[in-house]
Design a protein around this motif. Structure first.
Motif, PDB file in Angstrom:
ATOM      1  N   ALA A 182      39.634 -86.547  56.130  1.00 28.54           N
ATOM      2  CA  ALA A 182      40.693 -85.432  55.955  1.00 28.54           C
ATOM      3  C   ALA A 182      41.662 -86.076  57.299  1.00 28.54           C
ATOM      4  O   ALA A 182      41.477 -86.366  58.234  1.00 28.54           O
ATOM      5  CB  ALA A 182      39.916 -84.224  56.128  1.00 28.54           C
ATOM      6  N   PHE A 183      42.986 -85.533  56.908  1.00 28.72           N
ATOM      7  CA  PHE A 183      44.324 -85.381  58.590  1.00 28.72           C
ATOM      8  C   PHE A 183      44.208 -84.234  58.166  1.00 28.72           C
ATOM      9  O   PHE A 183      44.934 -83.067  57.682  1.00 28.72           O
ATOM     10  CB  PHE A 183      44.905 -86.713  57.808  1.00 28.72           C
ATOM     11  CG  PHE A 183      44.280 -87.996  57.323  1.00 28.72           C
ATOM     12  CD1 PHE A 183      44.742 -88.823  58.352  1.00 28.72           C
ATOM     13  CD2 PHE A 183      44.239 -88.293  56.090  1.00 28.72           C
ATOM     14  CE1 PHE A 183      44.202 -89.788  58.815  1.00 28.72           C
ATOM     15  CE2 PHE A 183      44.263 -89.675  56.381  1.00 28.72           C
ATOM     16  CZ  PHE A 183      43.688 -90.667  57.624  1.00 28.72           C
ATOM     17  N   TYR A 195      44.425 -86.452  52.497  1.00 31.22           N
ATOM     18  CA  TYR A 195      43.144 -87.439  52.277  1.00 31.22           C
ATOM     19  C   TYR A 195      43.323 -88.897  52.124  1.00 31.22           C
ATOM     20  O   TYR A 195      44.332 -89.277  51.309  1.00 31.22           O
ATOM     21  CB  TYR A 195      41.632 -86.781  52.171  1.00 31.22           C
ATOM     22  CG  TYR A 195      41.878 -86.784  50.360  1.00 31.22           C
ATOM     23  CD1 TYR A 195      42.026 -88.149  49.936  1.00 31.22           C
ATOM     24  CD2 TYR A 195      42.392 -85.637  49.417  1.00 31.22           C
ATOM     25  CE1 TYR A 195      42.217 -87.717  47.856  1.00 31.22           C
ATOM     26  CE2 TYR A 195      42.733 -85.294  48.430  1.00 31.22           C
ATOM     27  CZ  TYR A 195      42.438 -87.141  47.379  1.00 31.22           C
ATOM     28  OH  TYR A 195      42.957 -87.319  45.832  1.00 31.22           O
ATOM     29  N   VAL A 196      41.834 -90.058  52.922  1.00 28.07           N
ATOM     30  CA  VAL A 196      42.561 -90.386  52.141  1.00 28.07           C
ATOM     31  C   VAL A 196      40.292 -91.821  51.619  1.00 28.07           C
ATOM     32  O   VAL A 196      40.274 -90.998  52.961  1.00 28.07           O
ATOM     33  CB  VAL A 196      42.934 -91.788  53.510  1.00 28.07           C
ATOM     34  CG1 VAL A 196      41.676 -93.244  53.268  1.00 28.07           C
ATOM     35  CG2 VAL A 196      44.150 -91.367  53.914  1.00 28.07           C
ATOM     36  N   THR A 251      46.865 -89.740  63.668  1.00 28.96           N
ATOM     37  CA  THR A 251      47.595 -88.692  63.409  1.00 28.96           C
ATOM     38  C   THR A 251      46.467 -87.266  64.040  1.00 28.96           C
ATOM     39  O   THR A 251      46.160 -87.455  65.174  1.00 28.96           O
ATOM     40  CB  THR A 251      46.653 -88.835  63.016  1.00 28.96           C
ATOM     41  OG1 THR A 251      45.556 -88.860  62.629  1.00 28.96           O
ATOM     42  CG2 THR A 251      47.145 -89.544  61.138  1.00 28.96           C
ATOM     43  N   ARG A 252      47.728 -86.237  63.927  1.00 28.97           N
ATOM     44  CA  ARG A 252      46.707 -84.715  64.699  1.00 28.97           C
ATOM     45  C   ARG A 252      45.617 -84.308  65.260  1.00 28.97           C
ATOM     46  O   ARG A 252      45.076 -84.109  66.237  1.00 28.97           O
ATOM     47  CB  ARG A 252      47.645 -83.667  64.828  1.00 28.97           C
ATOM     48  CG  ARG A 252      47.909 -82.333  65.880  1.00 28.97           C
ATOM     49  CD  ARG A 252      48.540 -81.436  65.018  1.00 28.97           C
ATOM     50  NE  ARG A 252      48.273 -80.781  63.408  1.00 28.97           N
ATOM     51  CZ  ARG A 252      48.484 -79.442  62.871  1.00 28.97           C
ATOM     52  NH1 ARG A 252      49.512 -79.567  63.408  1.00 28.97           N
ATOM     53  NH2 ARG A 252      48.136 -79.238  61.937  1.00 28.97           N
ATOM     54  N   ALA A 253      44.777 -84.758  64.076  1.00 32.32           N
ATOM     55  CA  ALA A 253      43.283 -84.702  63.884  1.00 32.32           C
ATOM     56  C   ALA A 253      43.095 -84.954  62.459  1.00 32.32           C
ATOM     57  O   ALA A 253      44.064 -85.594  61.378  1.00 32.32           O
ATOM     58  CB  ALA A 253      43.067 -83.141  63.477  1.00 32.32           C
ATOM     59  N   ALA A 254      41.531 -85.955  62.559  1.00 31.91           N
ATOM     60  CA  ALA A 254      41.458 -86.775  61.499  1.00 31.91           C
ATOM     61  C   ALA A 254      39.901 -86.615  61.565  1.00 31.91           C
ATOM     62  O   ALA A 254      39.202 -86.716  62.464  1.00 31.91           O
ATOM     63  CB  ALA A 254      41.741 -87.995  61.419  1.00 31.91           C
ATOM     64  N   GLU A 292      39.735 -87.865  68.776  1.00 31.58           N
ATOM     65  CA  GLU A 292      39.812 -88.963  67.777  1.00 31.58           C
ATOM     66  C   GLU A 292      38.953 -88.589  66.804  1.00 31.58           C
ATOM     67  O   GLU A 292      38.842 -87.664  67.037  1.00 31.58           O
ATOM     68  CB  GLU A 292      38.638 -89.916  69.189  1.00 31.58           C
ATOM     69  CG  GLU A 292      39.029 -89.950  70.327  1.00 31.58           C
ATOM     70  CD  GLU A 292      40.407 -91.120  70.830  1.00 31.58           C
ATOM     71  OE1 GLU A 292      39.999 -92.203  69.696  1.00 31.58           O
ATOM     72  OE2 GLU A 292      40.653 -91.235  71.850  1.00 31.58           O
ATOM     73  N   PRO A 293      39.318 -89.834  66.005  1.00 34.12           N
ATOM     74  CA  PRO A 293      38.530 -88.697  64.728  1.00 34.12           C
ATOM     75  C   PRO A 293      37.049 -89.404  65.167  1.00 34.12           C
ATOM     76  O   PRO A 293      36.544 -89.965  65.385  1.00 34.12           O
ATOM     77  CB  PRO A 293      39.255 -91.228  64.059  1.00 34.12           C
ATOM     78  CG  PRO A 293      40.448 -91.387  64.577  1.00 34.12           C
ATOM     79  CD  PRO A 293      39.910 -90.824  66.042  1.00 34.12           C
ATOM     80  N   LEU A 294      37.022 -87.692  64.047  1.00 30.98           N
ATOM     81  CA  LEU A 294      35.523 -87.153  64.619  1.00 30.98           C
ATOM     82  C   LEU A 294      34.742 -87.915  62.858  1.00 30.98           C
ATOM     83  O   LEU A 294      35.057 -87.885  61.698  1.00 30.98           O
ATOM     84  CB  LEU A 294      36.011 -85.559  64.367  1.00 30.98           C
ATOM     85  CG  LEU A 294      34.621 -85.192  64.622  1.00 30.98           C
ATOM     86  CD1 LEU A 294      34.561 -83.542  65.652  1.00 30.98           C
ATOM     87  CD2 LEU A 294      34.119 -84.735  63.338  1.00 30.98           C
TER      88      LEU A 294
END
Length: 418
Positions: free
Chosen positions: A220-221, A246-247, A267-270, A304-306
């Motif tokens: 989710a982005f 989302y991806v 991305t701002r948040a992922a 960072e991507p969580l």
């Protein structure tokens, strides 16, 4: 588009720039030259078909097969069209170019390149040249007439090759659009809740040209306004138009796992949902979006991507906040009655102490206080809370309550967000 398709399309563009028939060299040849050639058209076509089948493996089909009959018909139509153009400035090329546009489109739909077709066109031209040289001797043509016919042959071959390239390019564009539609349908099917069957997923994946992975994860982005959409590998399925984009990432824990962070960097948040079988992609998306919401609340880190599985306590507690909020007064009443700064210090100390397996030294290092301070606070808590701290059956319950109070509660009970 393959190199052969680009070459054919370029030839088509050059051919389109030519005047239709009046500028064709055969228009200046006497029309009477065509009559002696007509009795030999079928023999010429048969010779061309034989040479093509001998030199182009993909065209070596039984003569009586549907493919063999269709190929012979196309060659015969081309030979007849060329001879009919002798001495006629008004010839209509639409029939033969339409045939080769259809052949080019057929090759594209079958996933083949135009190399075989272009070789077949060259072979046909070589056979035609040999026969025209023999006809020149037999019929007494002048060198000028033979030259015009030969020149016309090359123009004709270029024209039909260009038509094949146009048909090929158009079909490829249609296939790409159709494949993209199937990819969007597959993406929506994967995140459907209740989940679709493995059979339905496999059938749609084949139509989309997507290999069904053993496992997948959904990310989710949150993009900044005006931020460009990240460029992703073809194996990824994305929905950038959703309210919460989302991806879908195939095999996130496999050899290609490094592709995922690289694809979503910037991305701002992922938030990366748990790895699941393809039929449970909706579960991965649901938890990824819940983690993303906690990132935006400031509960979870978002630089960072969580990965969801790295923050299970926060995610589990966040789904029961109402119940935990009510339980705080019932289970931790004496602690909740303290002044905010006292409550904050004691609750953080107790949570850290329990996370460090009741080790005061380790807890003091994490809290940056003296170990005696930790021990003093724990004694105070044992005196006020008593049973719940000493009851092993309540340990998980106590951890959940403290986690909610210290790390999730955004109300007045929290002293600081640290």
């Amino acid at each position: 588009m393959s190199r052969s398709a680009r070459s054919a399309a370029s030839s088509a563009a050059r051919s389109a720039a030519r005047p239709a028939a009046s500028d064709f060299p055969l228009a200046g040849v006497p029309a009477g030259l065509a009559e002696p050639l007509r009795p030999h058209l079928e023999a010429a076509a048969a010779e061309m078909v034989g040479e093509i089948q001998g030199l182009v493996p993909e065209y070596a089909r039984p003569p009586e097969s549907r493919y063999g009959r269709r190929m012979r018909w196309a060659v015969e139509q081309s030979v007849r069209q060329f001879v009919d153009a002798i001495g006629r400035p008004d010839i209509d090329w639409g029939t033969v170019t339409g045939i080769f546009e259809g052949i080019g489109a057929y090759e594209a739909r079958k996933g083949r390149s135009l190399d075989g077709l272009q070789t077949a066109i060259r072979v046909s031209g070589q056979v035609a040249c040999r026969r025209f040289i023999k006809d020149a001797r037999r019929l007494g043509w002048s060198l000028e007439t033979l030259g015009k016919i030969t020149e016309s042959l090359f123009v004709f071959l270029e024209r039909i090759a260009g038509a094949a390239g146009q048909g090929y390019a158009r079909a490829q564009g249609e296939l790409a659009g159709e494949r993209e539609r199937f990819r969007r349908r597959l993406r929506d099917l994967l995140v459907m809740d209740p989940p679709a069957s493995d059979e339905a997923i496999g059938e749609l994946a084949r139509a989309a040209g997507w290999q069904v992975p053993r496992t997948l994860a959904v990310v989710a982005f949150r993009l900044d306004p005006g931020q460009a959409v990240p460029v992703l590998p073809p194996a990824f399925l994305a929905d950038w138009d959703a309210a919460d984009p989302y991806v879908i990432c195939p095999d996130p824990d496999g050899p290609g796992q490094d592709r995922l962070p690289a694809a979503i960097t910037g991305t701002r948040a992922a938030a990366i949902g748990p790895t699941v079988p393809p039929a449970r992609a909706a579960l991965s998306l649901r938890w990824a979006r819940r983690a993303l919401a906690l990132i935006e609340r400031g509960v979870l880190p978002g630089k960072e991507p969580l990965r969801c599985l790295d923050h299970l306590p926060s995610l589990v507690a966040a789904q029961s906040e109402e119940l935990l909020d009510v339980a705080l007064a019932a289970r931790l009443g004496p602690l909740m009655d303290l002044a905010p700064h006292r409550r904050d210090a004691l609750s953080r100390t107790l949570l850290t102490y329990m996370e460090c397996r009741d080790n005061a030294v380790a807890a003091s290092e994490r809290l940056l206080v003296h170990e005696q301070t930790v021990r003093y606070r724990i004694r105070r808590l044992e005196e006020s809370l008593g049973g719940i701290m000493l009851d092993p059956d309540r340990r998980i319950e106590l951890l959940l309550l403290l986690h909610h109070l210290v790390r999730l509660d955004s109300g007045d009970r929290r002293l600081s967000p640290a």
